[in-house]
Design a protein around this motif. Structure first.
Motif, PDB file in Angstrom:
ATOM      1  N   MET A  65       0.823  -1.209   0.000  1.00 50.28           N
ATOM      2  CA  MET A  65       0.000   0.000   0.000  1.00 50.28           C
ATOM      3  C   MET A  65       0.860   1.262   0.000  1.00 50.28           C
ATOM      4  SD  MET A  65      -3.155  -0.999  -0.097  1.00 50.28           S
ATOM      5  CE  MET A  65      -2.597  -2.403  -1.052  1.00 50.28           C
ATOM      6  N   ALA A  66       1.973   1.231   0.723  1.00 56.26           N
ATOM      7  CA  ALA A  66       2.863   2.394   0.762  1.00 56.26           C
ATOM      8  C   ALA A  66       3.566   2.592  -0.572  1.00 56.26           C
ATOM      9  CB  ALA A  66       3.885   2.228   1.882  1.00 56.26           C
ATOM     10  N   ILE A  67       3.948   1.500  -1.226  1.00 60.40           N
ATOM     11  CA  ILE A  67       4.588   1.605  -2.545  1.00 60.40           C
ATOM     12  C   ILE A  67       3.609   2.186  -3.558  1.00 60.40           C
ATOM     13  CG2 ILE A  67       5.474   0.236  -4.488  1.00 60.40           C
ATOM     14  CD1 ILE A  67       6.753  -1.626  -2.395  1.00 60.40           C
ATOM     15  N   ALA A  68       2.339   1.752  -3.486  1.00 61.07           N
ATOM     16  CA  ALA A  68       1.320   2.242  -4.418  1.00 61.07           C
ATOM     17  C   ALA A  68       0.787   3.621  -4.038  1.00 61.07           C
ATOM     18  CB  ALA A  68       0.163   1.242  -4.480  1.00 61.07           C
ATOM     19  N   GLN A  69       1.334   4.205  -2.976  1.00 58.84           N
ATOM     20  CA  GLN A  69       0.914   5.525  -2.488  1.00 58.84           C
ATOM     21  C   GLN A  69      -0.541   5.539  -2.039  1.00 58.84           C
ATOM     22  OE1 GLN A  69       3.488   8.133  -2.318  1.00 58.84           O
ATOM     23  NE2 GLN A  69       4.429   6.111  -2.518  1.00 58.84           N
ATOM     24  N   GLU A  81      11.248   4.571 -11.356  1.00 62.44           N
ATOM     25  CA  GLU A  81      12.048   5.108 -12.462  1.00 62.44           C
ATOM     26  C   GLU A  81      12.876   6.308 -11.997  1.00 62.44           C
ATOM     27  OE1 GLU A  81       8.956   5.675 -15.464  1.00 62.44           O
ATOM     28  OE2 GLU A  81       9.734   3.891 -16.490  1.00 62.44           O
ATOM     29  N   GLY A  82      13.395   6.208 -10.763  1.00 61.17           N
ATOM     30  CA  GLY A  82      14.265   7.235 -10.219  1.00 61.17           C
ATOM     31  C   GLY A  82      13.568   8.419  -9.586  1.00 61.17           C
ATOM     32  N   ARG A  83      12.238   8.476  -9.646  1.00 59.56           N
ATOM     33  CA  ARG A  83      11.487   9.611  -9.082  1.00 59.56           C
ATOM     34  C   ARG A  83      10.886   9.221  -7.737  1.00 59.56           C
ATOM     35  NH1 ARG A  83       7.114  11.391 -13.228  1.00 59.56           N
ATOM     36  NH2 ARG A  83       7.262  13.431 -12.220  1.00 59.56           N
ATOM     37  N   ASN A  84      11.070  10.097  -6.758  1.00 64.54           N
ATOM     38  CA  ASN A  84      10.503   9.878  -5.435  1.00 64.54           C
ATOM     39  C   ASN A  84       9.003  10.172  -5.483  1.00 64.54           C
ATOM     40  OD1 ASN A  84       9.899   9.649  -2.739  1.00 64.54           O
ATOM     41  ND2 ASN A  84      11.146  11.385  -2.077  1.00 64.54           N
ATOM     42  N   ARG A  95      -0.387  11.072 -13.059  1.00 69.05           N
ATOM     43  CA  ARG A  95       0.253  10.602 -14.295  1.00 69.05           C
ATOM     44  C   ARG A  95       1.154   9.400 -14.023  1.00 69.05           C
ATOM     45  NH1 ARG A  95       0.125  13.446 -18.911  1.00 69.05           N
ATOM     46  NH2 ARG A  95      -0.940  15.459 -18.911  1.00 69.05           N
ATOM     47  N   ALA A  96       1.900   9.466 -12.915  1.00 69.94           N
ATOM     48  CA  ALA A  96       2.810   8.376 -12.581  1.00 69.94           C
ATOM     49  C   ALA A  96       2.057   7.083 -12.281  1.00 69.94           C
ATOM     50  CB  ALA A  96       3.671   8.770 -11.388  1.00 69.94           C
ATOM     51  N   ARG A  97       0.842   7.210 -11.727  1.00 67.67           N
ATOM     52  CA  ARG A  97       0.069   6.022 -11.343  1.00 67.67           C
ATOM     53  C   ARG A  97      -0.348   5.176 -12.548  1.00 67.67           C
ATOM     54  NH1 ARG A  97      -2.763   8.306  -6.475  1.00 67.67           N
ATOM     55  NH2 ARG A  97      -1.923   7.084  -4.752  1.00 67.67           N
ATOM     56  N   MET A  98      -0.314   5.747 -13.732  1.00 65.00           N
ATOM     57  CA  MET A  98      -0.606   4.946 -14.916  1.00 65.00           C
ATOM     58  C   MET A  98       0.400   3.804 -15.055  1.00 65.00           C
ATOM     59  SD  MET A  98      -1.469   7.846 -17.777  1.00 65.00           S
ATOM     60  CE  MET A  98      -1.775   6.601 -19.030  1.00 65.00           C
ATOM     61  N   ASN A  99       1.599   4.000 -14.503  1.00 62.73           N
ATOM     62  CA  ASN A  99       2.683   3.044 -14.688  1.00 62.73           C
ATOM     63  C   ASN A  99       2.772   1.979 -13.609  1.00 62.73           C
ATOM     64  OD1 ASN A  99       3.817   4.203 -17.097  1.00 62.73           O
ATOM     65  ND2 ASN A  99       4.538   5.902 -15.830  1.00 62.73           N
ATOM     66  N   PHE A 100       2.000   2.117 -12.527  1.00 62.42           N
ATOM     67  CA  PHE A 100       1.983   1.057 -11.507  1.00 62.42           C
ATOM     68  C   PHE A 100       0.558   0.886 -11.003  1.00 62.42           C
ATOM     69  CE2 PHE A 100       3.265   5.024  -9.469  1.00 62.42           C
ATOM     70  CZ  PHE A 100       2.432   5.118  -8.369  1.00 62.42           C
ATOM     71  N   GLN A 101       0.089  -0.326 -11.061  1.00 62.72           N
ATOM     72  CA  GLN A 101      -1.279  -0.657 -10.670  1.00 62.72           C
ATOM     73  C   GLN A 101      -1.258  -1.843  -9.722  1.00 62.72           C
ATOM     74  OE1 GLN A 101      -4.383   0.953 -11.792  1.00 62.72           O
ATOM     75  NE2 GLN A 101      -2.800   2.492 -12.155  1.00 62.72           N
ATOM     76  N   ILE A 102      -2.372  -2.049  -9.024  1.00 62.69           N
ATOM     77  CA  ILE A 102      -2.418  -3.079  -7.986  1.00 62.69           C
ATOM     78  C   ILE A 102      -3.584  -4.036  -8.220  1.00 62.69           C
ATOM     79  CG2 ILE A 102      -3.777  -1.611  -6.421  1.00 62.69           C
ATOM     80  CD1 ILE A 102      -2.054  -2.829  -4.110  1.00 62.69           C
ATOM     81  N   GLY A 183      -2.149   0.254 -19.094  1.00 62.11           N
ATOM     82  CA  GLY A 183      -0.858  -0.138 -19.639  1.00 62.11           C
ATOM     83  C   GLY A 183       0.293   0.073 -18.671  1.00 62.11           C
ATOM     84  N   PRO A 184       0.212  -0.446 -17.439  1.00 61.81           N
ATOM     85  CA  PRO A 184       1.261  -0.198 -16.443  1.00 61.81           C
ATOM     86  C   PRO A 184       2.553  -0.951 -16.759  1.00 61.81           C
ATOM     87  CG  PRO A 184      -0.272  -1.823 -15.613  1.00 61.81           C
ATOM     88  CD  PRO A 184      -0.839  -1.348 -16.919  1.00 61.81           C
TER      89      PRO A 184
END
Length: 336
Positions: A65-69, A81-84, A95-102, A183-184
């Motif tokens: 849950m913490a990784i997925a914010q 991808e290097g961004r905090n 925008r960043a959430r498009m790249n990681f889904q749960i 498309g994550p």
């Protein structure tokens, strides 16, 4: 930041998630903390499937849950991808959430019972289209939704059905299709098969493997079933009481575990050969898992460890390299 962070799709450094313990009905006061996650370090390279394994209550799902914010961290960094991620603005995070889904654990509670299957899968696309982040018409969204349903083993004729009209395995397929809609690059799978029958588990695992190859996905796969982890994951991280105690590739960890806790976990996995099962020695850990509300000065595993030393009560070992590609947090190894 470690040098390996530059190569990692996901890098987690010193992640802590602490929940306050409060007393009082009107005037509440904090009397302590539940240290659900207490300093987790992880790296996941593109294309890997990292398995996060440990007993129930060790902090695996809170870490996810913490990784997925979806859960605020008390301390530490989650770098994608290097961004905090914690430093991003709400717009940048969307925008960043498009790249990681749960994909959630429970296929019964993770789907809205009032929404039809196709609308559940299409919802992320519609939200991002309304906000102008992606450019898709309603027709294109529906076409992609039906395509995802078919790819995940659901007939497009089921599009107008509600969640209660599906079996548990079918509901989890809907959840997987929804996670893939944008498309994550990274999929966080939080015990995606633990609520399913064994026969259905293998179907879902095979589906996820096929999707990983087809869409070039990276997985953070959370489970407490070591057999599932061995089948699906290329690399494994073992958690105990909010901390990672060992990491290695799957073959190395299963054939040469180093940490006493990992050895105990593996000794509890039944072997398919009855003769070998009778001959092997099980490691029975004494006592119960300590409460995460207790602050541990030394190694948190020492009270249950069959190889504990005096040093273990004085300070906590650090996760360090024991050999190439194999890290362990234990004073039995000099680098810890």
């Amino acid at each position: 930041m470690n040098d390996s962070d530059n190569d990692a799709l996901l890098a987690v450094r010193g992640l802590k998630v602490h929940f306050p313990i409060e007393k009082g009905i009107v005037f509440k006061r904090r009397v302590g903390w539940v240290r659900a996650v207490d300093g987790v370090d992880l790296s996941v390279r593109k294309g890997e499937a990292l398995g996060l394994v440990g007993e129930s209550g060790c902090g695996k799902s809170t870490t996810a849950m913490a990784i997925a914010q979806l859960q605020s961290a008390t301390e530490g960094q989650v770098l994608f991808e290097g961004r905090n991620l914690a430093a991003l603005s709400p717009r940048e995070l969307r925008r960043a959430r498009m790249n990681f889904q749960i994909v959630f654990q429970d296929p019964y509670s993770s789907l809205d019972p009032r929404i039809r299957a196709a609308d559940i899968i299409a919802e992320p696309l519609r939200i991002y289209a309304r906000r102008g982040i992606i450019a898709m018409s309603d027709a294109e969204i529906m076409a992609k939704t039906l395509s995802l349903m078919e790819r995940c083993g659901l007939s497009p004729s089921f599009a107008t059905r509600y969640p209660h009209e599906f079996s548990g395995g079918q509901r989890q397929r809907i959840g997987i299709a929804r996670a893939l809609a944008l498309g994550p690059k990274l999929v966080i799978a939080d015990e995606p098969v633990s609520a399913l029958d064994v026969s259905i588990q293998s179907q879902i695992l095979n589906l996820l493997k096929d999707l990983q190859k087809e869409f070039e996905l990276t997985f953070l796969f959370i489970a407490h079933d070591l057999a599932v982890i061995e089948y699906f994951c290329t690399k494994i991280a073992v958690m105990y009481l909010g901390r990672v105690v060992e990491t290695a590739d799957s073959a190395t960890l299963y054939h040469r575990p180093l940490h006493p806790y990992t050895k105990a976990l593996l000794s509890a996995v039944p072997l398919p050969d009855p003769r070998k099962e009778r001959q092997r020695r099980r490691i029975i850990l004494k006592g119960d898992v300590p409460s995460p509300s207790i602050e541990h000065r030394g190694c948190p595993f020492r009270e249950r460890c069959p190889e504990a030393m005096e040093r273990c009560a004085l300070s906590a070992p650090k996760l360090a390299s024991a050999e190439e590609g194999h890290e362990v947090s234990c004073f039995l190894f000099p680098n810890s």
